[in-house]
Design a protein around this motif. Sequence first.
Motif: not given
Length: 465
Positions: A336-344, A365-374
Amino acid sequence: MSEKYIFPENFWWGSATSGPQSEGRFNKKHKSVFDHWFDIEPEVFWGKVGPNIASNFYNSYKEDLAMLKDIGLNSFRTSIQWTRLIKDFETAELDEDGVRFYNDLIDECIKNGMTPVIVLHHFDLPIELYDKYGGWESKHVVDLFVKFAERAFQLFSDRVKHWITFNEPIVVIEGQYLYQFHYPKLVDGKKAVQVMFNLNLASSKAIKVFREMGCDKEGAKIGIVLNLTPSYPRSENDEDVKAAKFADDFFNNSFLDPAIKGSFPKNLIKVFQEDGVMFEFTKEEMEIIENNTIDILGVNYYQPRRIKVKESKYDESKGWMPDKYFDNYEMPGRRMNPYRGWEIYPESIYDIAINIKDNYNNIPWYISENGMGVEGEEKYINADGIVEDNYRIEFFQEHLKYLYKGIEEGSNCFGYHTWTPIDCWSWMNAYKNRYGYIALDLETQKKTIKKSGQWIKEVSKNNGF
């Protein structure tokens, strides 16, 4: 020796933001739904921070874009705010300052050697179109959006060669009509399903106008950005698999199929009809969707969905909801990303790549967003005042390895954009979680390159890592 990952020639190394999340409300004559929501309920936004200043991009775009060039980005996505460009929504009369700003922004982007990718709608519907017509519930609003799109194409398509109609349209449905995290926070499944159709129609109608105007010359492309969250069943048991299939159809394929195949998933339509929530449409509208599919697809990927068969009794008091057909499943031992509550779960990027290759014509196609909020990145600041965000670099590397694997196996991916270049305002979350390559000090608006910004510069220079 560790393995080298070298990406295809002319690969996009870039990053994405949006007008409402970066510009601030300076000189904007109209309010979006988010501007209005902040004005009436500032306390629901983290730290009571709203979109009024955001990252000050309206005033600092020249310095900001120079920083993006400095960290090696060769492409940049942002959005045009309907509420900034247009003075009168019915006639699509232009706002002079809005025209000036977006012209300057696009020119500056090109001057810095970055390909501009321009989105027409990033959750920022004008509030007066919601108050007057119910926003995306209305086909009149669909037509007003097409007028706005036409204005944008007239003004900027001489320089902008990559257009996006909508960013994450399913989120409009989830946030406004199902799960109450966007204004006006309704719970209305029937309206949600109608909005699903209307957003698909608005996208197709804008694409139709784009081609009728001849904007598709010289390799110019138009597409849509979808947040794809692959649904993984808890087990191979038929019931779990069926539940996951429904979740996929509702949250992913309801936009992916119309955008690429020109039609809606049959099983989804069957459920809507049987449950009495089928959207209203005409034969002509269905033909517009069928005949105006996208050239390119942007994929925002953050997390997977884990799904199991419905185990709890469905709460009928809410009316129709997609949750009638599945339960979310918390997989034991998930990262988990504990800050966002999202699974990695970086493996999903590979699954998405192969799904597009095998089931969606291997569309470019392309990856238009991928990221980690901390949260609390200030605790990672070193003696030189730099945020040492090694966790973000590792997150990107893991995801890129799986993307690389998909490309190696023939998926037609041409780029990787992160969310976001400079820490930006994020709806109700405001500035709680930071995502940028570049740190923003909210008090002073000072911007400082993080360690990940130095990392992406090398990646871009070497076209890999």
